[in-house]
Design an enzyme around this catalytic site. Structure first.
Site, PDB file in Angstrom:
ATOM      1  N   HIS A  38      -7.072 -17.835 -22.219  1.00  0.00           N
ATOM      2  CA  HIS A  38      -6.781 -18.776 -23.906  1.00  0.00           C
ATOM      3  C   HIS A  38      -6.575 -17.403 -24.517  1.00  0.00           C
ATOM      4  O   HIS A  38      -7.619 -15.857 -24.312  1.00  0.00           O
ATOM      5  CB  HIS A  38      -7.853 -19.007 -23.826  1.00  0.00           C
ATOM      6  CG  HIS A  38      -8.212 -20.559 -23.895  1.00  0.00           C
ATOM      7  ND1 HIS A  38      -7.955 -21.585 -24.091  1.00  0.00           N
ATOM      8  CD2 HIS A  38      -8.070 -21.123 -22.368  1.00  0.00           C
ATOM      9  CE1 HIS A  38      -7.923 -22.773 -23.954  1.00  0.00           C
ATOM     10  NE2 HIS A  38      -8.652 -21.879 -22.660  1.00  0.00           N
ATOM     11  N   GLU A 106      -1.271 -25.210 -23.574  1.00  0.00           N
ATOM     12  CA  GLU A 106      -2.055 -25.751 -24.420  1.00  0.00           C
ATOM     13  C   GLU A 106      -1.254 -25.205 -26.428  1.00  0.00           C
ATOM     14  O   GLU A 106      -1.361 -23.248 -26.077  1.00  0.00           O
ATOM     15  CB  GLU A 106      -3.455 -25.304 -25.228  1.00  0.00           C
ATOM     16  CG  GLU A 106      -3.999 -26.335 -23.709  1.00  0.00           C
ATOM     17  CD  GLU A 106      -3.777 -25.364 -22.268  1.00  0.00           C
ATOM     18  OE1 GLU A 106      -4.208 -23.999 -22.881  1.00  0.00           O
ATOM     19  OE2 GLU A 106      -4.736 -25.730 -21.630  1.00  0.00           O
ATOM     20  N   ASN A 109      -3.210 -21.890 -27.808  1.00  0.00           N
ATOM     21  CA  ASN A 109      -2.934 -20.828 -26.925  1.00  0.00           C
ATOM     22  C   ASN A 109      -1.738 -20.323 -27.771  1.00  0.00           C
ATOM     23  O   ASN A 109      -1.053 -18.922 -27.941  1.00  0.00           O
ATOM     24  CB  ASN A 109      -3.179 -20.535 -26.095  1.00  0.00           C
ATOM     25  CG  ASN A 109      -4.899 -21.072 -25.474  1.00  0.00           C
ATOM     26  OD1 ASN A 109      -5.912 -20.300 -25.902  1.00  0.00           O
ATOM     27  ND2 ASN A 109      -4.701 -21.574 -24.824  1.00  0.00           N
TER      28      ASN A 109
END
Length: 317
Positions: A38, A106, A109
């Site tokens: 992440h 996503e 990030n």
């Protein structure tokens, strides 16, 4: 036989603590590691987000367990050629015990470079092309590539493992599972859904399938539920919100919809080994070969001790 690994959370712990947990996991009898990749945590309360490739390099020096990224997005914030180099180096450091787990990502990030966040069909197409580039570079040959999304010019990797790095592809719905079955050397998910595994294997054959789940081992169910709600309530957001919200602040706002009761129904909380064992069995019954457990919160020693004494001897085989 289901193999049980430990899920290292880069969202919730810094580098030194992740190394400590990896050592404890190996001592407790875990057989492998997952590690998240992440740029941001989901919630500010989680509080961390170290650069995963630095952590993997350090992990290779303190544990002999196989490591999988769960998962890396090789499409937006990082060019797939750079991911190819990072994965190859990680595999060399881990003496071949490394798997590149990838997914379509996503916005949380990937939006940080200012690029437009594409719709899911485009993200899956980008992932397909990115995996093709990574595999070409892992041959050790010089690569020039001009695709729909990416360009590579005269690129060659010089530090390579003896065998190409396996690429496992994550999926949370049938469309992504079909893509995973077509391009993946294995499968990653967090859902004990035999339909997803079957969809993957319809295209891939009997390739490995990995899954991860969260739990909160605590003295009481209430204590575990409260801690899990504070740190991981984002996990229960419905639909595609997890892929489209772009900041921890937005996840904080929307996750007010998630109650402690909902979290307690989703995650095993407390100190009842049978509930956790039953959930591991659900994943095994769904067709997963590897199941990774993630203890929520700071009481890691208590969980590893319980795993070694109460859980590991009873894990379904």
């Amino acid at each position: 036989m289901v193999s049980v690994g430990y899920f290292l959370s880069c969202e919730a712990f810094g580098p030194e603590e992740l190394l400590r947990q990896a050592r404890m996991a190996e001592q407790a009898g875990f057989e492998r590691l997952w590690i998240s990749d992440h740029f941001h945590p989901w919630l500010d309360e989680q509080g961390n987000s170290p650069f995963v490739w630095s952590v993997i390099g350090a992990l290779s020096q303190v544990t002999s367990l196989p490591i999988t990224t769960a998962v890396t997005c090789p499409t937006v914030r990082t060019h797939p050629a750079v991911i190819a180099q990072a994965a190859a180096t990680a595999a060399v450091q881990c003496q071949g015990r490394f798997v590149l787990g990838v997914g379509s990502g996503e916005a949380l990030n990937e939006h940080i470079t200012g690029d437009r966040w594409p719709p899911v069909a485009v993200r899956l197409s980008m992932l397909d092309e990115a995996c093709e580039i990574i595999r070409k570079l892992h041959t050790g040959e010089e690569v020039t590539y001009r695709g729909q999304y990416y360009t590579v010019e005269n690129a060659r990797l010089y530090t390579l493992p003896e065998q190409p790095v396996p690429i496992y592809v994550s999926a949370f719905g049938p469309q992504a599972a079909r893509v995973a079955g077509r391009i993946g050397d294995g499968f990653c998910s967090t859902m004990p859904d035999p339909g997803l595994v079957n969809t993957f294997r319809d295209g891939a054959g009997n390739k490995p399938a990995q899954a991860g789940l969260k739990l909160c081992w605590a003295d009481t169910e209430e204590e575990g539920r409260t801690r899990a709600h504070r740190l991981w309530r984002n996990e229960l957001l419905p639909g595609g919100l997890g892929q489209t919200l772009s900041t921890p602040r937005e996840f904080e706002q929307v996750s007010t919809l998630v109650t402690e009761q909902m979290v307690g129904e989703q995650f095993p909380c407390g100190s009842d080994p049978q509930r956790l064992l039953d959930i591991v069995q659900q994943f095994a019954d769904a067709g997963y070969d590897e199941v990774y457990l993630q203890q929520i919160g700071p009481e890691q020693e208590k969980f590893f001790d319980a795993f070694s004494r109460e859980l590991r001897p009873r894990i379904p085989a």
